[in-house]
Scaffold this active site. Sequence first.
Site, short mmCIF file in Angstrom:
data_model
loop_
_atom_site.label_atom_id
_atom_site.label_comp_id
_atom_site.label_asym_id
_atom_site.label_seq_id
_atom_site.Cartn_x
_atom_site.Cartn_y
_atom_site.Cartn_z
N VAL A 126 18.31 -11.27 2.88
CA VAL A 126 18.25 -12.38 4.00
C VAL A 126 16.80 -13.15 3.51
O VAL A 126 15.85 -12.53 3.21
CB VAL A 126 18.01 -11.39 5.28
CG1 VAL A 126 17.79 -12.45 6.39
CG2 VAL A 126 19.08 -10.34 5.61
N ILE A 135 13.21 -12.20 3.01
CA ILE A 135 12.68 -11.45 4.13
C ILE A 135 13.37 -10.15 4.33
O ILE A 135 12.61 -9.24 5.10
CB ILE A 135 12.42 -12.27 5.19
CG1 ILE A 135 13.55 -13.09 5.81
CG2 ILE A 135 11.28 -13.29 5.25
CD1 ILE A 135 13.55 -13.84 7.15
N VAL A 193 16.00 -7.20 2.35
CA VAL A 193 17.02 -6.94 1.30
C VAL A 193 17.79 -5.44 1.77
O VAL A 193 17.29 -4.60 2.26
CB VAL A 193 16.40 -6.53 -0.10
CG1 VAL A 193 17.32 -6.35 -1.06
CG2 VAL A 193 15.29 -7.46 -0.39
N GLY A 246 21.65 -3.42 0.58
CA GLY A 246 22.83 -3.23 -0.28
C GLY A 246 23.81 -4.50 0.06
O GLY A 246 24.48 -4.69 -0.99
N PHE A 247 23.95 -4.68 1.30
CA PHE A 247 24.91 -5.78 1.65
C PHE A 247 24.38 -7.40 1.17
O PHE A 247 25.31 -7.98 1.49
CB PHE A 247 25.14 -5.55 3.10
CG PHE A 247 24.15 -5.28 4.02
CD1 PHE A 247 23.19 -6.09 4.11
CD2 PHE A 247 23.68 -3.71 3.98
CE1 PHE A 247 22.04 -6.05 5.06
CE2 PHE A 247 22.68 -3.48 4.93
CZ PHE A 247 21.76 -4.40 5.11
N GLY A 248 23.39 -7.51 0.86
CA GLY A 248 22.96 -8.61 0.72
C GLY A 248 21.36 -9.08 0.94
O GLY A 248 20.58 -8.13 1.50
N ASP A 270 22.84 1.29 18.70
CA ASP A 270 21.57 1.38 17.85
C ASP A 270 20.28 0.71 18.60
O ASP A 270 19.63 -0.12 17.88
CB ASP A 270 21.55 0.87 16.56
CG ASP A 270 20.95 1.27 15.54
OD1 ASP A 270 20.30 2.29 15.71
OD2 ASP A 270 20.79 1.01 14.24
N LYS A 286 21.76 -15.05 5.79
CA LYS A 286 22.17 -13.82 4.95
C LYS A 286 23.02 -14.04 3.79
O LYS A 286 24.28 -14.65 4.35
CB LYS A 286 22.43 -12.74 5.98
CG LYS A 286 22.82 -11.46 5.26
CD LYS A 286 23.28 -10.42 6.08
CE LYS A 286 24.56 -10.23 6.51
NZ LYS A 286 25.25 -9.29 7.27
#
Length: 878
Positions: A545, A537, A539, A541-543, A656, A559
Amino acid sequence: MAGKVRGRSSQLLLVLLVLPAISAGATAKLYSPADRFLLNCGSTSDGLDADGRKWVADTNNSTWLTDSGKSSIMAAADEMDSALPSSTPYMTARVFTMEAMYNFSVNPRDRHWLRLHFYPASYNELRPEEFRFCVTTSTGVTLLHNFSVYFTTKALTQAYLIREYSLPRSPEGFVTITFSPTPSSNVTYAFVNGIEVVSMPDIFNDPVTMVGFADETVDVAGSAFQTMYRLNVGGAYIPPSNDTGLTRGWFDDTPFVQGASPGVVYSAGPRFHIKYPSDAAEYAAPPEVYLSTRSMGSDARMNQNYNLTWTMEVDCNFTYVVRLHFCELQLVHPNQRVFDIFINNKTAQTDVDVIEMATERGVPVYKDYAVLMGNVTGDDMLWVALHPSVMLRPQFYDAILNGIEVFKLNDTDANLAAPDPNPSKLLAEAELGWGRSAEFSTDDPGNMATVMGGTAGGAAAAGIVAAICVVVYNNKTNKQLAAGSDSHTSSWLPLYHSHTSGKSSGHITANLAGMCRHFSFAEIKAATKNFSSDLAIGVGGFGVVYRGVVDNGTKVAVKRSNPTSEQGINEFQTEVEMLSKLRHRHLVSLIGFCEEDGEMVLVYDYMEHGTLREHLYNNSGKPTLSWRHRLDICIGAARGLHYLHTGAKYTIIHRDVKTTNILVDENWVAKVSDFGLSKSGPTTVNQSHVSTMVKGSFGYLDPEYFRRQQLTEKSDVYSFGVVLFEVLLARPALDPALPRDQVSLADYAISCKRSGILPDVVDPAIKDQIAPECLVKFADTAEKCLSENGTERPSMGDVLWNLECAMQAQDMFDGAGSVASGRPVLEPSTSNGSTASFTTLGTSCTSHPHETCVIVETDDEVVVDRAAFSQTVQPTGR
Ligand SMILES: *[C@@H]1O[C@H](CO)[C@@H](O)[C@H](O)[C@H]1NC(C)=O
Ligand SMILES: *[C@@H]1O[C@H](CO)[C@@H](O)[C@H](O)[C@H]1NC(C)=O
Ligand SMILES: *[C@@H]1O[C@H](CO)[C@@H](O)[C@H](O)[C@H]1NC(C)=O
Ligand SMILES: *[C@@H]1O[C@H](CO)[C@@H](O)[C@H](O)[C@H]1NC(C)=O
Ligand SMILES: *[C@@H]1O[C@H](CO)[C@@H](O)[C@H](O)[C@H]1NC(C)=O
Ligand SMILES: *[C@@H]1O[C@H](CO)[C@@H](O)[C@H](O)[C@H]1NC(C)=O
Ligand SMILES: *[C@@H]1O[C@H](CO)[C@@H](O)[C@H](O)[C@H]1NC(C)=O
Ligand SMILES: *[C@@H]1O[C@H](CO)[C@@H](O)[C@H](O)[C@H]1NC(C)=O
Ligand SMILES: *[C@@H]1O[C@H](CO)[C@@H](O)[C@H](O)[C@H]1NC(C)=O
Ligand SMILES: *[C@@H]1O[C@H](CO)[C@@H](O)[C@H](O)[C@H]1NC(C)=O
């Protein structure tokens, strides 16, 4: 009677005492420039910048553009970087296809500031790389040569660039600035977003002595110069509007202080009177510069063993004038604090005694030194070092400084331009996917000088834009940057930026075991059908999900770290530890983790209804939320943030806050997510902010945080104010497709509110549902959140309270049926240990707050009520 008289006379005394302080501030005579041009280039309309200064369209006077603009086009930037302080003057540009000039008729007796504002973007489909140009003046000074704004901003890791020059007086009475595209095999263009031409007083009257050559001087009066650095030593950023009429920005010196011994900072209170020896002296620097100092510290022995040092990157082959500002704020007698000044390891002056130079405490004084930066290794760093003078046996072995300015003088060829930074380095960075949106690497401002040194190559002029430097990154975290921007991530997920690791480390398991659930990798595989791409669901660069199901039916978001991502184990661990400790009904929580076979997997609550934003607009067929629902979600999110700010051991600043980081679970309970950027707030009482690099999102960024780089929980309050208006108007925080005065939601909503037309711009879908009183309360709250100064913004607790009041107004409007319709019953004030005291904002709450409206932080009953409520008011169609 006597008491009364005494009372009055003491009042009188107070007035007398206060008056001098006020008049000191008031008499600080502002310089008023004879010429003052602020051009909003490439625009037909005037606009205000973040400091409230007015920029006029460059078409306002046909004499300004010499060929009436025939060789240029007017263009708008394709997108607005969140790091821009305002759309004026950056969002429009004049693009030159061939040589063209601006011409200003000016007072021939004045020197002039020339400030060029550049924002590298695509203009009329021209890519930012295609702009390469020269800028020269009528007096033959080359300001920029074969210059690429794009590569320079990249190298300096800045979103935009301001170049400040000072031009010698022009006897002919005009200033001409010529823009010419660099001739090359590829077609190039020139552009500029904003031009300032403003009279300035002569700030250099005497020739300046070269350091190390007592009989050599440079004549500044006949030269053009460029401001490289202007630092308020020991103090915070001073915006151009707070200067003594010279519209200079003064930046925090912290990033340039070298080494592990940054000395100590001292500030006199605002009541302290700075005694300028003359009117002209006031133009040297505003009182705020002199009211703060950096000194070495109180340990005489330690002070003898180190130099208080600032290092600043500069261009080779130029002569620089270094101006040091001093003002003694604490000591009163000569020979109490005496020190030596070294510039570039050469003795610039020995036995400096500020009291002796200035005659008394509170009198400012400055000293100028000239240095030639040659062509040998190490010459691109300017060093200023202070060391106690031991010879004179002063009372304290210490040194102080209040301000530094560094100016680059034109060389004998009347040139001020330096080569662009090394392009090969930049290429490598481009490959790493440096994104446009601002994401950053270092949170340690003390580290920034090194970062800048490491990445800026031959480029300089870093100081003048230090505070607008929002995209600092270093080698270590480039990959994270590549992954960090919104466009790469499916943003409704609780993605924790940058905290994954492909490497296994058993101690994480040990540390986390007690805090949250440990899953086996087999369990994770089963939950996600062996990481089936159907279940992906999100994407980044760190992985990736995935949606998944564990424990016979509990839905989770899983994740999986990207094995090539190399984030420090410690960083990851700290993050996860923090998350696993934060438990609140209105925060998305970490359920568990898995660490096995080099795999690192995190398991979160699954949020059935996704983000708040997707229920407001662009909702692809999803039903629009009712007003009550929206308000309830806002209240929930406010609760979550209030908990972050006050509920945990330390203040946690989310950093954020936006509608895509407010998620909604299956019961329509709002949950704040994405703490990837969060930061623990100040832990000591006398420090009210965290100094940090600016982070955040587009359109939600607190302008004060941005300008001053000081993070407080009020930055979250600002962002939340944007969220409130977003909920009310159902439009994005930034929408570049709209007319210019509507692009920024914050500005637009406030201007609508002030002109009384807010009710007309409310989302039509909910317009009829809102109680007028509720709207007033809600909009007042949102407006307060968006106050320019953090100190004027309400706390999250106040916001929560006011939203509850708005809900109450709505309840009354909806009639007695409100409780039946699911409105949670609020606890009376006596039922709970909650001791928070709430202040209302302006208008008082519609009913007696202490009888009915109490915010109960973690009260289980309320939670239960709310859950029931949530189920009864789900929108139809679910
Ligand atoms: C345009 O500039 C010229 C030269 O400075 C000046 O004489 C003239 O009054 C200006 N015109 C307007 C409309 O401001
Ligand atoms: C011209 O453009 C091409 C492609 O954009 C680039 O590879 C080349 O280096 C450029 N040449 C010059 C002289 O800038
Ligand atoms: C600028 O000046 C105004 C008015 O004197 C003051 O309220 C404000 O705090 C100043 N801002 C900064 C950043 O010093
Ligand atoms: C400095 O000047 C020398 C001699 O003119 C030149 O060779 C060198 O490249 C210049 N260095 C820089 C950084 O411009
Ligand atoms: C000054 O000395 C330091 C070491 O003490 C050295 O690293 C630095 O390069 C020197 N600076 C210059 C300009 O020579
Ligand atoms: C301070 O700097 C000067 C000039 O670079 C150098 O000679 C001196 O050794 C330094 N002192 C200490 C304690 O580092
Ligand atoms: C300056 O540095 C460049 C590159 O390091 C070198 O080629 C040149 O000879 C130097 N010029 C002088 C005058 O030292
Ligand atoms: C700067 O250029 C001017 C000519 O425009 C020249 O007279 C002056 O000497 C130069 N300054 C320096 C420091 O070389
Ligand atoms: C960046 O990191 C890589 C490996 O991670 C290393 O090989 C390279 O030397 C680094 N570059 C710089 C400029 O530090
Ligand atoms: C899942 O269901 C099975 C059978 O119904 C039960 O034995 C098992 O304990 C359940 N697992 C969990 C974690 O609830």
